[in-house]
Design an enzyme around this catalytic site. Sequence first.
Site, PDB file in Angstrom:
ATOM      1  N   ASP A  27      19.248  13.803  22.651  1.00 23.80           N
ATOM      2  CA  ASP A  27      20.616  13.704  22.137  1.00 23.80           C
ATOM      3  C   ASP A  27      21.110  12.260  22.195  1.00 23.80           C
ATOM      4  OD1 ASP A  27      20.565  14.005  24.982  1.00 23.80           O
ATOM      5  OD2 ASP A  27      22.709  14.440  25.004  1.00 23.80           O
ATOM      6  N   GLU A  45      21.835  15.194  27.766  1.00 22.84           N
ATOM      7  CA  GLU A  45      21.978  14.242  28.870  1.00 22.84           C
ATOM      8  C   GLU A  45      23.296  13.525  28.716  1.00 22.84           C
ATOM      9  OE1 GLU A  45      21.808  10.554  31.192  1.00 22.84           O
ATOM     10  OE2 GLU A  45      22.035  10.735  29.044  1.00 22.84           O
TER      11      GLU A  45
HETATM   12 ZN   LIG Z   1      20.196   7.786  27.818  1.00 17.36          ZN
END
Ligand SMILES: [Zn+2]
Length: 377
Positions: free
Chosen positions: A70, A135
């Site tokens: 992501d 994340e």
């Molecule tokens: Zn990162």
Amino acid sequence: MTPTVKLASDLIRLRSVTPDDAGCMPLMLERLEKIGFQTTHLRRGDTDNFWAERKGNGDGPLFAFAGHTDVVPTGPEENWQHPPFEPVIEDGTLYGRGAADMKGSLAAMVVACEEFVAAHPDHNGRIAFLITSDEEGPAADGTVRVVEWLEERGEKIDCCLVGEPSSTERVGDVIKNGRRGSLGLELTVFGIQGHVAYPHLAENPVHKLAPALAELAAEQWDNGNDFFPATSFQVSNINGGTGATNVIPGEVKVICNWRFSTETTAEELEDRARKILDKHGLRYDANFKLSGQPFLTAEGPLVKATQAAIQSVTGKATQLSTAGGTSDGRFIAPTGAQVVELGPVNATIHKVDECVAAADLDQLKDMYCGVLAGLLR
Ligand SMILES: [Zn+2]
């Protein structure tokens, strides 16, 4: 275009704004399966994760690459000189959202494995990937869930290399061998609202809070150690009052954060903070939230292999650091794994026109290859 830069570009083209994977994982999985990785897709909530593993010969360590597909949102795309999801190389620089954080690293990991497995099909131990699509967001259903899944199966990662952009000026100049802990506090101090002309009928929470806050801000929480700077405390928000000049507010809210070293614990910080608040006779509500324990990987096989790989690619030594924000290493280190972070230069991460030197990605691939060779050959 080199295989690493080509794969990085293919990944950048996919609009994987957190927590949407947008097809990045299938691209990686196809490549890994081709070279003998067994893969498991772990969807949790709105987050895609995968674990992939290639068994070699011999009972060497379980080494895992960790990272995320992501990316953070682009902000207004018209502010980008180079459209964020149309990768382009200009004067040797690859532009696009995720070029540095961290699709370039993901590409380098995959290509490093392809090269290493071709040269050493019977490598020692196991090579693994732990990849998440969350994340950059709340990270609630990402790496932490895969770690739980591994624990249920009795699996333990021995060494983990996180591809976060650790470098400052040239690739490999800094690796992170630990991170500070992060503890948040949302504090509400209560008083009694009233007219400023009749203070004896009211109780001003700002006046009660001020000396306590001064003491918190002046407190020496610890002195740090060889690896960590001293624990720091910062007030990030303070809100109180009605906007009127003649009203004593009924309450005041403060948000604070500690970045703490391994010389103290979240419990100790909470305890000491409460003692200070109590000493000043405040009526308050304190909500402490631990978002990451500090961790440290002392010098050992992983740090050594990483330093040696960087030295052999760049001819230069690397610096160990625990500075910077938190990363998913915070979920992996508590399992007992050695964890280091090595990735590209972080100068443009999360900014418009995020970019990385294309040649750096090939160097990074060679470093990853060197780490594999150092640990699993
Ligand atoms: Zn990162």
